[in-house]
Design an enzyme around this catalytic site. Sequence first.
Site, mmCIF file in Angstrom:
data_model
loop_
_atom_site.group_PDB
_atom_site.id
_atom_site.type_symbol
_atom_site.label_atom_id
_atom_site.label_comp_id
_atom_site.label_asym_id
_atom_site.label_seq_id
_atom_site.Cartn_x
_atom_site.Cartn_y
_atom_site.Cartn_z
ATOM 1 N N ALA A 164 0.859 -1.178 0.000
ATOM 2 C CA ALA A 164 0.000 0.000 0.000
ATOM 3 C C ALA A 164 0.895 1.227 0.000
ATOM 4 O O ALA A 164 2.110 1.108 0.151
ATOM 5 C CB ALA A 164 -0.896 0.019 1.237
ATOM 6 N N GLU B 270 -0.327 2.625 7.009
ATOM 7 C CA GLU B 270 -0.401 3.744 6.051
ATOM 8 C C GLU B 270 -0.998 4.974 6.718
ATOM 9 O O GLU B 270 -0.561 6.098 6.477
ATOM 10 C CB GLU B 270 -1.224 3.359 4.818
ATOM 11 C CG GLU B 270 -0.744 2.105 4.094
ATOM 12 C CD GLU B 270 0.739 2.078 3.793
ATOM 13 O OE1 GLU B 270 1.325 3.146 3.563
ATOM 14 O OE2 GLU B 270 1.319 0.967 3.802
HETATM 15 N N1 BAL Z 1 6.029 3.800 1.677
HETATM 16 C C1 BAL Z 1 5.828 2.615 0.918
HETATM 17 C C2 BAL Z 1 4.770 1.717 1.454
HETATM 18 C C3 BAL Z 1 4.823 1.693 2.921
HETATM 19 O O1 BAL Z 1 5.806 1.329 3.529
HETATM 20 O O2 BAL Z 1 3.871 2.097 3.540
HETATM 21 ZN ZN ZN Z 2 5.516 2.321 5.282
#
Ligand code: BAL
Ligand code: ZN
Length: 855
Positions: free
Chosen positions: A258, A294
């Site tokens: 995600a 997230e």
């Molecule tokens: N930033 C890429 C996906 C995650 O680590 O949330």
């Molecule tokens: Zn992350």
Amino acid sequence: PAVIRREDYQPPDWLVPDIALDFDLDPATTRVTAVLDVVRSSAHGRPLRLDGDGQVPTKVLVDGNPHNDWRMDGDTLEIDLPGSEHRIETEVAIHPDRNTQLMGLYASGGNLCTQCEAEGFRRITFFPDRPDVLARYSVRMTADRKRFPVLLANGDPIASGDAEDGRHWAEWRDPFPKPCYLFALVAGDLSANRATFTTMSGREVQLGIWVRAADLPKTEHALAALQTAMAWDERVYGREYDLDVFNIVAVDDFNFGAMENKGLNIFNSRYILADPDTATDADYDAIAAVVAHEYFHNWSGNRVTCRDWFQLSLKEGFTVFRDQGFSADQGSAAVKRIEDVRTLRAAQFPEDAGPLAHPIRPDSYMEISNFYTATIYNKGAEVIRMMATILGPDSFRASTDLYFDRYDGTAATCDDFVRCMEFGSGIDLTQFRHWYSQAGTPRVSAALDHDAGSGRATLRLAQRTAPTPGQPDKEPFVLPLKLKLFGGETGAALSNEQLFMLDRPTADITFDGVTERPVLSINRGFSAPVIIESDRSSADLKFLSAHDDDPFARYEAMQQLMLDTLVAAVTLGRADHEPVIDAVRRTLEDPALDRAFAAEAVLLPSDSFVGDQLEMVDPEAVFRAREALRRDLGKHLAGLWRSAYANASQAGTFVYSPAAKAARRMRSVALGYIAASGAEDAADVAFAQFEAADNMTDRQGALTTLVNGKSDKRIAALDIFYNRYSGDALVLDKWFQTQALSMRDDTPQVVADLARHPDFSLANPNRARSLVGAFGVNQRAFHMAGGAGYRFLADHLIALDKLNPQTAAKLLPPLGRWRRFDPARATLMKAELERILATPGLSKDLFEQASKSLE
Ligand code: BAL
Ligand code: ZN
């Protein structure tokens, strides 16, 4: 390919406080107009350099005037500018439906979506694509209303309306300056499951989870998890959400799990969609964890972002630590810790011991996509956990508050974070910083002497860390080790738990008044991510597995006992199974034990983890030793497995609750041991469970048992499963994966056949991972003599590299472990790495992984 080095960091020459983007969206050709307000950051004479990837601008304007005096330096657009502030307008044409890399703007399931982390934004428009250039974004999208009725972007919606020729438009504005890797848009035919969340200061936030209309019933769990996560972050970290809307979109084709784009998270659909018929308990847990992860990035990653990609663990390690805490609070904290340590040992310890080892803050890279690793994420989380342990809960919270306050709206470094931990607590973390700069998993030897006459026990500790690429010698780490002594005869606690900081190569700790033979409980709660080498006997480990009052240490004692037994079986050709059988019997018979914990405690370590303990891995010997122990456990404890199975089967219809999950877990574990015993009715029991199941956990548990067994019922079950779910991509992934993970002799052939199945495709990352990725981590099948497994993996990596280099490169590490195997296997593995390297047009992603794996 060029090597990017951390020490070469320079602040940006030009800042971009504001950007306005206009998208004329179409899958075949999308026109992107970008208006950048650029500001010279210091008194330098350098041109403006805007990153691109394969495009040339169709138009360039400077301060509103057409400008022809620009040049391309490779993919970079260079413009000489006279003043300190200018408005730059560029236009490019891009082709989402040809974008198989799934980076930038691409098509998935008829919709358009974006993925920009780490360097995908440059595939959309020209921009200084680096995380320390923070801009306020305005976005206007125009698209065909019928095909793309929903138009979403970061921030809050501003306006929308009709355009000519059946098209419509929408404008969004994100008031928070952000790096371009957090940019997102989605255009599609989507429906939302909506709810609201009232923040701690009383603001109402509109929540939406956007999916295909038919999938709406599968979004309830994710939506509830989001609300729980928002409340948890307020309560535990004091973090409040900051926009009026928070949208999540699920797409089927996605490289990551995600992505935390500001206000518009985009998810791999496997981490959103769940109902009892299609998702296992593990899926439900993972969905809640990823939704929380997230969401938590809104502060740890978005409000405070990274100065450069070497600081990736600043946001990822911290956010994994935060999501682990969230999950621990939703159910059994002990089981969550066991699962997290299992993941670390399965994915990160081998990485730390191999050719791709790197510190959680790397010093260099060729392709940053290769550094979204278990080291950055999971070891990074362990490093934060150690600081939380050293500081204690109140100081840690004060320090994270300080960090969020001080660096809000900026691009920070790992060192900024550690400095906040120091300021907030008054603790000097100078030496602790080695965790950021040194790779490798420390080994700690622990030997306990006891002098019954004086009542003194002495614990001798020593740490050492093996060389890793580019780091032959290591400074001693700071290791916070939680310790306790128990009386070997009475089981009484002989000491309180103490936190000992091992910060030198060796240290002795003395305990006085120890009148009974002591048994050592060490690294309780897995307080440091190290390998403990102790001289504890199997009797002591058996004792701890029944008496330790730290659930993780209790689990660990059982694991160590099992590992010692299996390693003896492999290296000596024989082992006494009795202590393990006895310890498992006691665990099953202990009525006070949480069933969720018991189900994990009685599982044997994986083939790979046993292999990791050996000087040289002999996959067949490991497999045989493990099967023999499983068989003996199954046979000797047959009655207990039958009653555990029967008790766990008494639940009524499906509910997702900690108790019901524990029962389902125990049911699958017990079924596995019934089958391992060789019981004649095992396949019938499994098939009956498979047919009667009202949920995917029980169905897949039964299928896994059948697919690992000899009965032809597995073929019937696989057919029934396939026919029932042939329209559900996420469940078909399970069908592929279960077969790729099978311990049967014919797995390499089955996997080769499945790669020609009409439902197999390398274009979808989930499908590629479910077959090629799963096969690569099936130690027995992948390493079967002859090297067919190695050829299979290399063939598919070469093919996948042409479509999606980032996903291909992530699947390479099993080939890079050649030093761990016998010369015949090592030669075959190296030959495949060399064949990959000799492939014309190889991506830098795969080049970096393959070349480092041969060094
Ligand atoms: N930033 C890429 C996906 C995650 O680590 O949330
Ligand atoms: Zn992350």
